[in-house]
Design a protein around this motif. Structure first.
Motif, PDB file in Angstrom:
ATOM      1  N   PRO A 118       0.425  -0.985   0.193  1.00 14.64           N
ATOM      2  CA  PRO A 118      -0.024  -0.451   0.004  1.00 14.64           C
ATOM      3  C   PRO A 118       1.270   1.267   0.052  1.00 14.64           C
ATOM      4  CG  PRO A 118      -1.236  -1.366   0.969  1.00 14.64           C
ATOM      5  CD  PRO A 118       0.594  -1.880   1.288  1.00 14.64           C
ATOM      6  N   LEU A 119       2.225   1.429   1.252  1.00 18.97           N
ATOM      7  CA  LEU A 119       2.792   2.276   0.359  1.00 18.97           C
ATOM      8  C   LEU A 119       3.627   3.179   0.005  1.00 18.97           C
ATOM      9  CD1 LEU A 119       4.037   4.497   2.312  1.00 18.97           C
ATOM     10  CD2 LEU A 119       6.225   2.979   2.889  1.00 18.97           C
ATOM     11  N   VAL A 120       3.880   1.647  -1.191  1.00 23.46           N
ATOM     12  CA  VAL A 120       4.508   1.491  -2.419  1.00 23.46           C
ATOM     13  C   VAL A 120       3.273   2.480  -3.207  1.00 23.46           C
ATOM     14  CG1 VAL A 120       5.977  -0.093  -4.304  1.00 23.46           C
ATOM     15  CG2 VAL A 120       5.906   0.141  -1.803  1.00 23.46           C
ATOM     16  N   ILE A 121       2.641   1.749  -3.456  1.00 24.95           N
ATOM     17  CA  ILE A 121       1.427   2.150  -4.409  1.00 24.95           C
ATOM     18  C   ILE A 121       1.112   3.452  -4.322  1.00 24.95           C
ATOM     19  CG2 ILE A 121      -1.523   1.852  -5.238  1.00 24.95           C
ATOM     20  CD1 ILE A 121      -0.633  -1.220  -4.584  1.00 24.95           C
ATOM     21  N   LEU A 122       0.787   4.111  -3.118  1.00 26.66           N
ATOM     22  CA  LEU A 122       0.086   5.064  -3.363  1.00 26.66           C
ATOM     23  C   LEU A 122       1.803   6.400  -3.325  1.00 26.66           C
ATOM     24  CD1 LEU A 122      -1.904   7.633  -2.534  1.00 26.66           C
ATOM     25  CD2 LEU A 122      -1.308   6.943  -0.332  1.00 26.66           C
ATOM     26  N   GLY A 123       2.414   6.251  -2.921  1.00 26.68           N
ATOM     27  CA  GLY A 123       4.090   6.330  -2.727  1.00 26.68           C
ATOM     28  C   GLY A 123       4.302   6.562  -4.032  1.00 26.68           C
ATOM     29  N   CYS A 176       1.893   9.181  -6.246  1.00 27.12           N
ATOM     30  CA  CYS A 176       1.944  11.052  -5.663  1.00 27.12           C
ATOM     31  C   CYS A 176       3.063  11.005  -7.138  1.00 27.12           C
ATOM     32  CB  CYS A 176       2.077  10.815  -3.905  1.00 27.12           C
ATOM     33  SG  CYS A 176       0.538  10.685  -3.275  1.00 27.12           S
ATOM     34  N   LEU A 177       4.609  10.614  -6.598  1.00 23.31           N
ATOM     35  CA  LEU A 177       5.589  11.442  -7.387  1.00 23.31           C
ATOM     36  C   LEU A 177       5.295  11.190  -8.475  1.00 23.31           C
ATOM     37  CD1 LEU A 177       8.427   8.798  -5.536  1.00 23.31           C
ATOM     38  CD2 LEU A 177       8.042  11.427  -5.602  1.00 23.31           C
ATOM     39  N   TRP A 178       5.128  10.513  -8.962  1.00 23.59           N
ATOM     40  CA  TRP A 178       4.126   9.963 -10.722  1.00 23.59           C
ATOM     41  C   TRP A 178       3.205  11.558 -11.076  1.00 23.59           C
ATOM     42  CZ3 TRP A 178      -0.791   9.975 -12.675  1.00 23.59           C
ATOM     43  CH2 TRP A 178      -1.364   9.589 -14.248  1.00 23.59           C
ATOM     44  N   LEU A 179       2.393  11.515  -9.981  1.00 20.06           N
ATOM     45  CA  LEU A 179       1.227  12.677 -10.729  1.00 20.06           C
ATOM     46  C   LEU A 179       2.044  13.592 -10.373  1.00 20.06           C
ATOM     47  CD1 LEU A 179      -2.076  11.870  -8.484  1.00 20.06           C
ATOM     48  CD2 LEU A 179      -1.715  12.407 -11.142  1.00 20.06           C
ATOM     49  N   LEU A 180       3.211  14.498  -9.835  1.00 18.40           N
ATOM     50  CA  LEU A 180       3.889  15.140  -9.451  1.00 18.40           C
ATOM     51  C   LEU A 180       4.712  15.815 -10.912  1.00 18.40           C
ATOM     52  CD1 LEU A 180       5.222  15.486  -6.131  1.00 18.40           C
ATOM     53  CD2 LEU A 180       3.994  16.617  -7.134  1.00 18.40           C
ATOM     54  N   VAL A 181       5.523  14.261 -11.421  1.00 20.55           N
ATOM     55  CA  VAL A 181       6.813  14.237 -12.632  1.00 20.55           C
ATOM     56  C   VAL A 181       5.522  14.844 -13.656  1.00 20.55           C
ATOM     57  CG1 VAL A 181       7.229  12.501 -13.877  1.00 20.55           C
ATOM     58  CG2 VAL A 181       8.042  12.672 -11.415  1.00 20.55           C
ATOM     59  N   ALA A 182       4.705  14.276 -13.502  1.00 22.82           N
ATOM     60  CA  ALA A 182       3.490  14.417 -15.090  1.00 22.82           C
ATOM     61  C   ALA A 182       2.469  15.801 -14.993  1.00 22.82           C
ATOM     62  CB  ALA A 182       2.222  13.317 -15.229  1.00 22.82           C
ATOM     63  N   LEU A 206      -1.471   8.864   2.956  1.00 23.26           N
ATOM     64  CA  LEU A 206       0.542   8.417   3.152  1.00 23.26           C
ATOM     65  C   LEU A 206       0.553   8.351   4.521  1.00 23.26           C
ATOM     66  CD1 LEU A 206       2.189  11.203   0.434  1.00 23.26           C
ATOM     67  CD2 LEU A 206       1.871   8.328   0.662  1.00 23.26           C
ATOM     68  N   ALA A 207       0.093   8.760   5.477  1.00 18.78           N
ATOM     69  CA  ALA A 207       0.446   8.816   6.907  1.00 18.78           C
ATOM     70  C   ALA A 207      -0.325   7.303   7.388  1.00 18.78           C
ATOM     71  CB  ALA A 207      -0.084   9.862   7.651  1.00 18.78           C
ATOM     72  N   ALA A 208      -1.134   7.130   6.993  1.00 17.26           N
ATOM     73  CA  ALA A 208      -1.741   5.596   6.920  1.00 17.26           C
ATOM     74  C   ALA A 208      -1.750   4.438   6.615  1.00 17.26           C
ATOM     75  CB  ALA A 208      -3.900   6.206   6.549  1.00 17.26           C
ATOM     76  N   ASN A 227     -14.076  10.278 -17.767  1.00 16.66           N
ATOM     77  CA  ASN A 227     -13.405  10.413 -16.461  1.00 16.66           C
ATOM     78  C   ASN A 227     -11.817   9.081 -16.190  1.00 16.66           C
ATOM     79  OD1 ASN A 227     -14.505  13.241 -15.372  1.00 16.66           O
ATOM     80  ND2 ASN A 227     -16.262  12.169 -15.271  1.00 16.66           N
ATOM     81  N   PRO A 228     -11.787   8.752 -17.360  1.00 19.73           N
ATOM     82  CA  PRO A 228     -11.154   7.381 -16.410  1.00 19.73           C
ATOM     83  C   PRO A 228     -10.122   7.658 -15.619  1.00 19.73           C
ATOM     84  CG  PRO A 228     -10.123   7.885 -18.392  1.00 19.73           C
ATOM     85  CD  PRO A 228     -11.417   8.838 -18.247  1.00 19.73           C
ATOM     86  N   VAL A 229      -9.100   8.577 -15.508  1.00 22.13           N
ATOM     87  CA  VAL A 229      -7.805   9.272 -14.345  1.00 22.13           C
ATOM     88  C   VAL A 229      -8.979   8.459 -13.064  1.00 22.13           C
ATOM     89  CG1 VAL A 229      -6.438  11.068 -14.031  1.00 22.13           C
ATOM     90  CG2 VAL A 229      -6.960  10.457 -16.199  1.00 22.13           C
ATOM     91  N   PHE A 230     -10.043   9.953 -12.881  1.00 21.82           N
ATOM     92  CA  PHE A 230     -10.443   9.683 -11.629  1.00 21.82           C
ATOM     93  C   PHE A 230     -11.027   8.024 -10.878  1.00 21.82           C
ATOM     94  CE2 PHE A 230     -11.506  14.568 -11.906  1.00 21.82           C
ATOM     95  CZ  PHE A 230     -10.345  14.776 -10.849  1.00 21.82           C
ATOM     96  N   LEU A 231     -11.772   7.848 -12.044  1.00 19.88           N
ATOM     97  CA  LEU A 231     -11.896   6.516 -11.697  1.00 19.88           C
ATOM     98  C   LEU A 231     -10.981   5.127 -11.080  1.00 19.88           C
ATOM     99  CD1 LEU A 231     -14.554   4.474 -11.780  1.00 19.88           C
ATOM    100  CD2 LEU A 231     -13.529   4.112 -14.378  1.00 19.88           C
ATOM    101  N   GLY A 232      -9.608   5.352 -12.210  1.00 21.15           N
ATOM    102  CA  GLY A 232      -8.349   5.121 -11.292  1.00 21.15           C
ATOM    103  C   GLY A 232      -8.071   5.253  -9.746  1.00 21.15           C
ATOM    104  N   MET A 233      -8.277   6.343  -9.788  1.00 26.60           N
ATOM    105  CA  MET A 233      -7.957   7.004  -8.721  1.00 26.60           C
ATOM    106  C   MET A 233      -9.042   6.627  -7.562  1.00 26.60           C
ATOM    107  SD  MET A 233      -6.320  11.097  -9.129  1.00 26.60           S
ATOM    108  CE  MET A 233      -4.944  11.857 -10.182  1.00 26.60           C
TER     109      MET A 233
END
Length: 200
Positions: free
Chosen positions: A13-18, A21-27, A63-65, A137-143
């Motif tokens: 879970p930490l790896v997936i969310l982390g 988040c990094l990918w969204l910043l880069v994108a 991320l905290a969770a 809204n496939p991006v939001f659907l994925g999120m």
């Protein structure tokens, strides 16, 4: 002794969310550079500010969770609820991973038309191909799939609250984006909206 399944449930879970988040910043940075202006467009209206706050709280809390879960902390807010089976937690990890993949793939379909929030200037064209042929809204659907999967994989009060906050933020954001896109693309967007469902 910790087995491979336990390690997946602890750290995935930490790896997936982390990584998401990094990918969204880069994108967002990559798109901003490609279009010559900031692709981050939150603000303007009270509803946009509320959506932005909810998104930020959901991501920071999530991320905290998952970090507290990986660290083995047992505070009430981050301790998984009793009664969930390992199988269900694994399903949550798989759903979160699938949601991550859907998010990244759908963002790729948008290319330089990717935006975060409601921008000041509309993209040069409406994206209706790829995954956007099946969902507006496939991006939001994925999120949302990722948030739901994480809440099942790490069913702590904090993670569940963050998933709910993220869902509310998506609902607010999607409605604002629909108003913006209709004003920007007129009948083309109305036709698309009529032909393709908001979610699935």
């Amino acid at each position: 002794m910790t087995g491979p399944i336990d390690l997946v449930l602890i750290y995935a879970p930490l790896v997936i969310l982390g990584t998401t988040c990094l990918w969204l910043l880069v994108a967002t940075r990559r798109t901003s550079a490609a279009i010559g202006r900031n692709a981050y467009g939150f603000g303007g209206t009270p509803r946009q500010r509320l959506a932005q706050i909810l998104f930020r709280l959901a991501v920071a809390g999530g991320l905290a969770a998952v970090a507290c879960h990986a660290a083995g902390l047992s505070w009430f807010a981050v301790r998984p609820l009793d009664g969930e089976t390992l199988g269900l937690q694994l399903v949550g990890v798989v759903v979160a991973l699938a949601g991550q993949g859907l998010t990244i793939y759908a963002q790729g379909d948008m290319g330089r038309r990717w935006r975060v929030g409601v921008p000041d200037v509309a993209p040069d064209r409406l994206v209706t191909t790829g995954l956007f042929e099946f969902s507006r809204n496939p991006v939001f659907l994925g999120m949302l799939a990722m948030a739901a999967g994480l809440a099942v994989a790490v069913p702590s009060p904090l993670m569940i609250a963050c998933a709910l906050a993220f869902w509310v933020a998506c609902e607010l954001q999607v409605r604002d984006e629909e108003i913006f896109l209709e004003s920007a693309f007129g009948q083309d967007y109305r036709d698309y909206k009529h032909a393709v469902r908001r979610w699935i």
